[in-house]
Design an enzyme around this catalytic site. Structure first.
Site, PDB file in Angstrom:
ATOM      1  N   SER A 174       0.869  -1.161   0.000  1.00 37.68           N
ATOM      2  CA  SER A 174       0.000   0.000   0.000  1.00 37.68           C
ATOM      3  C   SER A 174       0.912   1.219   0.000  1.00 37.68           C
ATOM      4  O   SER A 174       2.100   1.116   0.253  1.00 37.68           O
ATOM      5  CB  SER A 174      -0.872   0.022   1.238  1.00 37.68           C
ATOM      6  OG  SER A 174      -0.080   0.283   2.372  1.00 37.68           O
ATOM      7  N   LYS A 175       0.347   2.368  -0.288  1.00 37.06           N
ATOM      8  CA  LYS A 175       1.151   3.571  -0.359  1.00 37.06           C
ATOM      9  C   LYS A 175       1.885   3.784   0.969  1.00 37.06           C
ATOM     10  O   LYS A 175       3.060   4.129   0.994  1.00 37.06           O
ATOM     11  CB  LYS A 175       0.253   4.770  -0.652  1.00 37.06           C
ATOM     12  CG  LYS A 175       0.962   5.863  -1.414  1.00 37.06           C
ATOM     13  CD  LYS A 175      -0.041   6.878  -1.915  1.00 37.06           C
ATOM     14  CE  LYS A 175       0.594   7.820  -2.925  1.00 37.06           C
ATOM     15  NZ  LYS A 175      -0.360   8.780  -3.467  1.00 37.06           N
ATOM     16  N   ARG A 176       1.162   3.566   2.055  1.00 33.08           N
ATOM     17  CA  ARG A 176       1.748   3.772   3.370  1.00 33.08           C
ATOM     18  C   ARG A 176       2.901   2.790   3.608  1.00 33.08           C
ATOM     19  O   ARG A 176       3.972   3.166   4.047  1.00 33.08           O
ATOM     20  CB  ARG A 176       0.669   3.583   4.441  1.00 33.08           C
ATOM     21  CG  ARG A 176       1.091   3.964   5.830  1.00 33.08           C
ATOM     22  CD  ARG A 176      -0.082   3.840   6.780  1.00 33.08           C
ATOM     23  NE  ARG A 176      -0.620   2.479   6.809  1.00 33.08           N
ATOM     24  CZ  ARG A 176      -0.051   1.489   7.486  1.00 33.08           C
ATOM     25  NH1 ARG A 176       1.023   1.694   8.190  1.00 33.08           N
ATOM     26  NH2 ARG A 176      -0.577   0.274   7.485  1.00 33.08           N
TER      27      ARG A 176
ATOM     28  N   ARG B 294       4.552   1.235   1.323  1.00 33.54           N
ATOM     29  CA  ARG B 294       5.595   1.454   0.343  1.00 33.54           C
ATOM     30  C   ARG B 294       6.564   2.545   0.792  1.00 33.54           C
ATOM     31  O   ARG B 294       7.755   2.457   0.614  1.00 33.54           O
ATOM     32  CB  ARG B 294       4.961   1.845  -0.990  1.00 33.54           C
ATOM     33  CG  ARG B 294       5.862   1.684  -2.193  1.00 33.54           C
ATOM     34  CD  ARG B 294       5.301   2.434  -3.380  1.00 33.54           C
ATOM     35  NE  ARG B 294       3.927   2.059  -3.690  1.00 33.54           N
ATOM     36  CZ  ARG B 294       3.596   1.084  -4.521  1.00 33.54           C
ATOM     37  NH1 ARG B 294       4.516   0.389  -5.119  1.00 33.54           N
ATOM     38  NH2 ARG B 294       2.334   0.808  -4.767  1.00 33.54           N
ATOM     39  N   SER B 295       6.004   3.597   1.354  1.00 35.65           N
ATOM     40  CA  SER B 295       6.853   4.727   1.706  1.00 35.65           C
ATOM     41  C   SER B 295       7.540   4.544   3.053  1.00 35.65           C
ATOM     42  O   SER B 295       8.453   5.278   3.389  1.00 35.65           O
ATOM     43  CB  SER B 295       6.021   6.009   1.725  1.00 35.65           C
ATOM     44  OG  SER B 295       4.972   5.867   2.655  1.00 35.65           O
TER      45      SER B 295
END
Length: 476
Positions: A249-251, A253-254
């Site tokens: 997920s974006k979270r 991933r970052s």
RNA sequence: GGCCCCGUCGUCUAGCGGUUAGGACACCGGCCUUUCACGCCGGCGGCACGGGUUCGAGUCCCGUCGGGGUCACCA
């Protein structure tokens, strides 16, 4: 085009003959996320497993996006995970002379040519190609131009027009690419500043890298790089392209490795989990770091990509929490306790004992610290779960607790056995069951209806605190 | 879109022509028990689809579908 597993015999023989040298080559434009950590880990494992060298190269030629903070963050994250590199770190930005020299070689032997096409030229050509339903590969007249022009240009590599480029990827199998599919890539700008696919070759050769282990997103760069190796007369290393991690997920991933550290994951747990994404050793799930090094082999890496499962990651971490050495675990939890406002010395005997009673009940160090907090707060500062207190602090229960405390005050040697014996004698005399006092006691001692066994809880808490907490219980 | 790669329970995976398709997480039952966990036992659930090859296919071949990567004067 086909992808079959190469015959492993050839590559293994070579590995014995020359030392394995692998590298992790991040660009310092952000944190080390789990995907990067896994790439680094697989390189590291392969190096350690084979007794080779694990090199680090910082690809900081993109001056606009690269930062020193990021470089440091990546190194810190790797150190925390236990991946220590061999030899000195190579900073790509400090190798411009070598890059220039390599470029001069290519120019001298006419492996590159000046291309005067502008961005508009290329866009137009691309649009036309796409309109015709084909794919765009840069082709222009500059390659065969006899005379030079007084115009802005870039250095393009003269790719062979026919034939194919083939290599045996250790995890992806044999990869064959028709040379007509490979464009004349730009190798350097007019000012001589080199571009990625060119520097990576020069620097890997400089570091005498024998195995390029990287994400599969580099697979299509590989034939280009092989052509450059050959043009430069450099030995072509072996390649291993790792499947990517999907479903981040974006979270997720970052999130950098350090955020997982702050969430209370153990380095060994994180290493264990990410190593099992794309690699396996039979049915084994839990590995110490030393065990992964011992058992890891690139040939056991999958071709299919996987995705993160946070629940399984937590479970793996929990297993490592259970297996961790007690003194070590105590030391690890100290900073997390500090965040909860508890200051303890890692060598504190009470801390050591407390850790033992709680470790099976935590998935992360954060949970462990939160669950252990009750042992260390002042007795009159104990936080209560109001629902539990309302449920178990009945009038009779509170009376029992008072009486229990009075009896326990007589215990001279404050051990689990003595405590247990004393309470059991009390409930026997009273004609009640342990059940009748267990939960009320736990709420009084812990503040919640969940926690370790009563005897161990009291033993760790100490006589004074235990009695105080039992006595201060009041019904509402 | 071109090129390339991938496709076993929801997820991570074992499997490497003959298996009742195994394990792990999660989920659901049960046991243990002073609670919660841990642990133990059991259950649910999978070879994307269609053709071949073969005595026999999750395993080999082709196609379809699905997913991903890549197509920069970034790395």
């Amino acid at each position: 085009m086909s992808a079959r597993r190469p015959n492993p015999n050839g590559s293994e023989k070579r590995m014995i003959m020359s030392e394995v040298r692998v590298r992790f080559a991040p660009s310092p434009t952000g944190v080390l996320h789990l995907g990067g950590a896994r790439t680094a880990l697989f390189n590291y494992l392969f190096a350690r497993h084979t007794g080779g060298k694990f090199l680090l190269r910082i690809e900081d030629t993109d001056r606009e996006r690269s930062t020193d903070e990021s470089t440091q963050a990546i190194i810190d994250a790797m150190n925390w995970l236990g991946m220590h590199h061999d030899e000195e770190i190579v900073y790509q930005s400090k190798r411009i002379d070598a890059h220039r020299e390599a470029l001069d070689t290519l120019i001298a032997q006419k492996s590159v040519y000046k291309c005067y096409c502008t961005a508009e030229d290329r866009n137009k050509a691309r649009e036309k190609a796409e309109a015709e339903g084909g794919s765009y590969i840069h082709r222009c007249d500059c390659r065969d131009m006899e005379t030079e022009k007084e115009e802005a240009f870039v250095w393009r590599f003269r790719m062979p027009k026919e034939g194919e480029t083939v290599f045996d990827d250790i995890v992806q199998g044999t990869i064959t690419t028709a040379n007509r599919e490979i464009e004349d890539l730009v190798v350097a700008r007019q000012d001589g500043s080199p571009l990625y696919n060119f520097v990576v070759v020069v620097d890997d050769a400089f570091q005498r890298v024998t195995h390029v282990v990287r994400g599969k997103d580099h697979l299509t760069n590989t034939p280009k790089q092989i052509q450059i190796y050959q043009a430069l007369g450099l030995p072509v290393p072996k390649f291993a392209h790792l499947p990517l991690i999907l479903g981040l997920s974006k979270r997720l991933r970052s999130a950098g490795v350090e955020s997982y550290r702050d969430q209370g994951y153990l380095a060994s747990g994180l290493n264990n989990y990410i190593s099992r994404l794309g690699w396996s050793h039979g049915d084994q799930e839990i590995f110490t770091f030393a065990e992964i090094i011992e058992k890891f082999d690139l040939k056991d890496v999958n071709r299919s990509e996987g995705s993160l499962d946070m629940q399984k990651m937590e479970w793996v971490n929990q297993q490592h929490l259970q297996n961790c050495d007690g003194a070590m675990l105590a030391e690890l939890v100290v900073p997390f306790l500090a965040k909860e406002g508890i200051v303890v010395n890692a060598a504190d005997g009470k801390l050591l004992a407390a850790v033992e009673t709680m470790r099976a009940r935590a998935k992360t160090l954060v949970e462990l610290a939160q669950n252990m907090k009750f042992y260390f707060v002042a007795d009159d500062q104990l936080e209560f779960d109001e629902k539990a207190r309302a449920k178990f602090y009945t009038e009779t229960a509170v009376t029992y607790l008072q009486e229990m405390a009075e009896n326990l005050a007589e215990v001279s040697e404050w051990t689990e056995e003595a405590i247990s014996e004393n309470v059991n004698t009390y409930i026997a005399q009273k004609g009640i069951k342990l059940k009748d006092v267990a939960q009320p006691s736990r709420v009084a001692l812990v503040g919640r209806a969940a926690g370790p066994g009563l005897w161990e809880t009291m033993a760790v808490l100490g006589k004074e605190s235990s009695l105080k907490r039992l006595t201060q219980a009041k019904s509402e």
